[in-house]
Design a protein around this motif. Structure first.
Motif, PDB file in Angstrom:
ATOM      1  N   ALA A 323     -43.575  61.847  21.674  1.00 34.05           N
ATOM      2  CA  ALA A 323     -44.163  61.600  22.990  1.00 34.05           C
ATOM      3  C   ALA A 323     -43.089  61.500  24.065  1.00 34.05           C
ATOM      4  O   ALA A 323     -43.253  62.005  25.186  1.00 34.05           O
ATOM      5  N   GLU A 324     -41.977  60.873  23.729  1.00 32.53           N
ATOM      6  CA  GLU A 324     -40.887  60.732  24.695  1.00 32.53           C
ATOM      7  C   GLU A 324     -40.232  62.070  25.009  1.00 32.53           C
ATOM      8  O   GLU A 324     -39.943  62.390  26.171  1.00 32.53           O
ATOM      9  N   VAL A 325     -40.006  62.879  23.977  1.00 35.23           N
ATOM     10  CA  VAL A 325     -39.343  64.167  24.162  1.00 35.23           C
ATOM     11  C   VAL A 325     -40.239  65.146  24.908  1.00 35.23           C
ATOM     12  O   VAL A 325     -39.781  65.880  25.796  1.00 35.23           O
ATOM     13  N   GLN A 326     -41.518  65.154  24.577  1.00 36.36           N
ATOM     14  CA  GLN A 326     -42.433  66.139  25.147  1.00 36.36           C
ATOM     15  C   GLN A 326     -42.898  65.766  26.540  1.00 36.36           C
ATOM     16  O   GLN A 326     -43.156  66.640  27.371  1.00 36.36           O
ATOM     17  N   GLY A 327     -43.028  64.487  26.841  1.00 37.80           N
ATOM     18  CA  GLY A 327     -43.469  64.061  28.155  1.00 37.80           C
ATOM     19  C   GLY A 327     -44.834  64.618  28.502  1.00 37.80           C
ATOM     20  O   GLY A 327     -45.754  64.603  27.689  1.00 37.80           O
ATOM     21  N   GLY A 328     -44.986  65.160  29.709  1.00 41.29           N
ATOM     22  CA  GLY A 328     -46.260  65.739  30.134  1.00 41.29           C
ATOM     23  C   GLY A 328     -47.379  64.728  30.102  1.00 41.29           C
ATOM     24  O   GLY A 328     -47.236  63.604  30.595  1.00 41.29           O
ATOM     25  N   VAL A 334     -52.699  55.924  27.826  1.00 44.69           N
ATOM     26  CA  VAL A 334     -52.872  54.474  27.758  1.00 44.69           C
ATOM     27  C   VAL A 334     -52.561  53.950  26.359  1.00 44.69           C
ATOM     28  O   VAL A 334     -52.026  52.853  26.187  1.00 44.69           O
ATOM     29  N   GLY A 335     -52.875  54.733  25.343  1.00 42.15           N
ATOM     30  CA  GLY A 335     -52.700  54.298  23.963  1.00 42.15           C
ATOM     31  C   GLY A 335     -51.242  54.230  23.556  1.00 42.15           C
ATOM     32  O   GLY A 335     -50.369  54.890  24.141  1.00 42.15           O
ATOM     33  N   ASP A 336     -50.958  53.433  22.534  1.00 44.60           N
ATOM     34  CA  ASP A 336     -49.609  53.289  21.981  1.00 44.60           C
ATOM     35  C   ASP A 336     -49.229  54.601  21.285  1.00 44.60           C
ATOM     36  O   ASP A 336     -49.895  55.017  20.332  1.00 44.60           O
ATOM     37  N   PRO A 337     -48.156  55.275  21.713  1.00 43.22           N
ATOM     38  CA  PRO A 337     -47.789  56.546  21.070  1.00 43.22           C
ATOM     39  C   PRO A 337     -47.436  56.403  19.596  1.00 43.22           C
ATOM     40  O   PRO A 337     -47.521  57.381  18.849  1.00 43.22           O
ATOM     41  N   ALA A 338     -47.062  55.201  19.172  1.00 38.95           N
ATOM     42  CA  ALA A 338     -46.753  54.996  17.753  1.00 38.95           C
ATOM     43  C   ALA A 338     -47.951  55.255  16.868  1.00 38.95           C
ATOM     44  O   ALA A 338     -47.809  55.527  15.669  1.00 38.95           O
ATOM     45  N   HIS A 339     -49.158  55.184  17.441  1.00 37.29           N
ATOM     46  CA  HIS A 339     -50.381  55.356  16.659  1.00 37.29           C
ATOM     47  C   HIS A 339     -50.867  56.813  16.642  1.00 37.29           C
ATOM     48  O   HIS A 339     -51.857  57.113  15.970  1.00 37.29           O
ATOM     49  N   ASP A 343     -50.034  66.295  17.084  1.00 39.14           N
ATOM     50  CA  ASP A 343     -49.153  66.775  18.140  1.00 39.14           C
ATOM     51  C   ASP A 343     -49.882  67.840  18.938  1.00 39.14           C
ATOM     52  O   ASP A 343     -49.884  69.020  18.591  1.00 39.14           O
ATOM     53  N   PHE A 344     -50.533  67.412  20.012  1.00 42.41           N
ATOM     54  CA  PHE A 344     -51.311  68.308  20.878  1.00 42.41           C
ATOM     55  C   PHE A 344     -50.632  68.443  22.237  1.00 42.41           C
ATOM     56  O   PHE A 344     -51.254  68.245  23.276  1.00 42.41           O
ATOM     57  N   ASN A 345     -49.362  68.757  22.253  1.00 42.90           N
ATOM     58  CA  ASN A 345     -48.652  68.778  23.521  1.00 42.90           C
ATOM     59  C   ASN A 345     -48.962  70.051  24.312  1.00 42.90           C
ATOM     60  O   ASN A 345     -48.086  70.808  24.707  1.00 42.90           O
ATOM     61  N   ASP A 346     -50.266  70.297  24.531  1.00 41.26           N
ATOM     62  CA  ASP A 346     -50.680  71.442  25.325  1.00 41.26           C
ATOM     63  C   ASP A 346     -50.349  71.184  26.796  1.00 41.26           C
ATOM     64  O   ASP A 346     -50.235  70.046  27.230  1.00 41.26           O
TER      65      ASP A 346
END
Length: 407
Positions: A323-328, A334-339, A343-346
């Protein structure tokens, strides 16, 4: 991420299933022939993207033992070592059951130990099954969007269960043909389907399965499904509404007779799970609690359910890093990225989401949980990789539960 506990002594494995198991469940020592022991059992779900564009293509790939994606899927399962695993997006064919088990899972991949699943369950899916109706209202009948569940051929995007423990196949319940209109208070969009189409619509985009698994002297019902993505539609939100109600089906199924009496299975048996039965709800539910495109509260029908345990949320460091690398879109989630489990970094939406779940009943104490999502400095990172993904855009999710057992 916590890896698999040490193997159990052969004596306990024999007492459980009468067969040699590669990484058996963990048990505490017994003090006598009738004393209770505790068994830790790992349940997992993995949308492995083992779907192919044409009918028979997966069978051909699994026949060789050399398909790299299938090898990656098998290694991921071997590394996580679940006792029971639901694999979503596994094209339906009875031949594929043994082909994947014998040519991939039973062969050590990438230095991992082979894993033995003596038991498996597979059944037909609604995907690709022609409905005979123009369900997408494009003026033509036929094609994947007019099937009972989206698919180019029958069984595309199907699912399979592999287990170290016996499956009570005679007691399995499937709900492939349950009609959406028979769910009271359903969310079928008003005015989009004509009366004949409404009567024919099936609720499950793939199927819903209740698979009873015998763990020692106890039964755990694996409740498996893969609701449709809540996208690829129009303002009527037919897929978002269907996704919501596919999730609601299990919420009603485990809630008791007052909520589940409308349910019937493919053999005509009615009602839901009996009160007190142990269960694990598993699968790719295509719904995040707070982010993404699903209808508000869709997955919370399970996460807030009084019979469902959510005390420990599976997580990973790899999801945080991604999540940190991809950003966007991830930056506004709102949700915790750890959960996150997929990987839907569209660009620009939806970013990474939590959509894959292993949700035990409250009667099953949770011991541990995790998401197989290594960080980029981990030697196993190549199994998840970056787009285009070498294995799947989803990650394997697992939960360890404890069961009482008498020897």
């Amino acid at each position: 991420m916590t890896m698999r506990p040490a193997p159990l002594a052969a004596l306990v494995a024999a007492a459980l299933v009468g067969a040699a198991l590669t990484t058996p469940a963990v048990a505490a020592p017994s003090r006598g022939p009738d004393r209770p022991v505790q068994l830790d059992v790992r349940f997992a779900t993995f949308n492995a993207s083992l779907n192919r564009a044409g009918e028979g293509e997966l069978t051909a790939d699994l026949s060789t033992g050399e398909d790299q994606q299938a090898r990656n899927v098998a290694e991921t399962i071997q590394r996580a070592a679940p006792d029971v695993v639901l694999v979503n997006e596994f094209d339906y064919s009875r031949d594929n059951v043994d082909l994947f088990r014998d040519h991939y899972l039973a062969v050590g991949q990438g230095g991992a130990e082979p894993i033995d699943y003596p038991y498996a369950y597979i059944a037909p899916s609604n995907t690709g099954v022609p409905s005979g109706f123009d369900l997408n209202n494009d003026g033509e009948v036929g094609g994947p969007d007019d099937a009972y569940g989206f698919g180019e051929f029958p069984g595309q995007y199907g699912m399979i269960v592999y287990s170290r423990f016996p499956i009570d196949t005679d007691a399995v319940r499937t709900f492939q043909r349950f009609r959406w209109t028979d769910m009271p208070g359903n969310l079928i969009p008003s005015g989009f389907y004509d009366p004949q189409e409404r009567r024919a619509l099936r609720l499950s985009s793939k199927s819903h399965w209740d698979v009873p698994i015998r763990v020692g002297t106890r039964t755990v019902h694996l409740l498996a499904a893969h609701p449709t993505p809540p996208t690829f539609d129009g303002p009527e939100d037919r897929n978002g509404r269907r996704n919501h109600d596919e999730i609601r089906f299990w919420a009603d199924y485990v809630a008791g007779p007052q909520h589940s009496r409308y349910i019937y299975d493919d053999r005509g048996r009615t009602g839901g799970l009996r009160p007190g039965e142990r269960f694990v709800i598993a699968g790719d539910y295509n719904a995040d609690p707070v982010d993404g495109d699903s209808r508000d509260g869709a997955i919370n029908q399970l996460l807030d359910h009084p019979r469902v345990s959510t005390q420990l949320v599976p997580d990973s460091d790899g999801a945080v890093e991604a999540a940190e690398v991809q950003g966007g879109a991830n930056d506004s989630h709102v949700g915790d990225p750890a959960h996150d489990t997929a990987d839907f970094n569209d660009d620009p939406e939806p970013g990474n989401l939590r959509v894959d779940y292993v949700l035990p009943s409250r009667s099953l104490p949770v011991r541990d949980a995790g998401v197989f999502w290594p960080t980029s400095d981990d030697p196993l990172f190549d199994l998840v990789g970056t787009f285009p993904f070498p294995t799947s855009d989803h990650r394997l999710v697992w939960t360890d539960v404890r069961l009482p057992h008498r020897r």
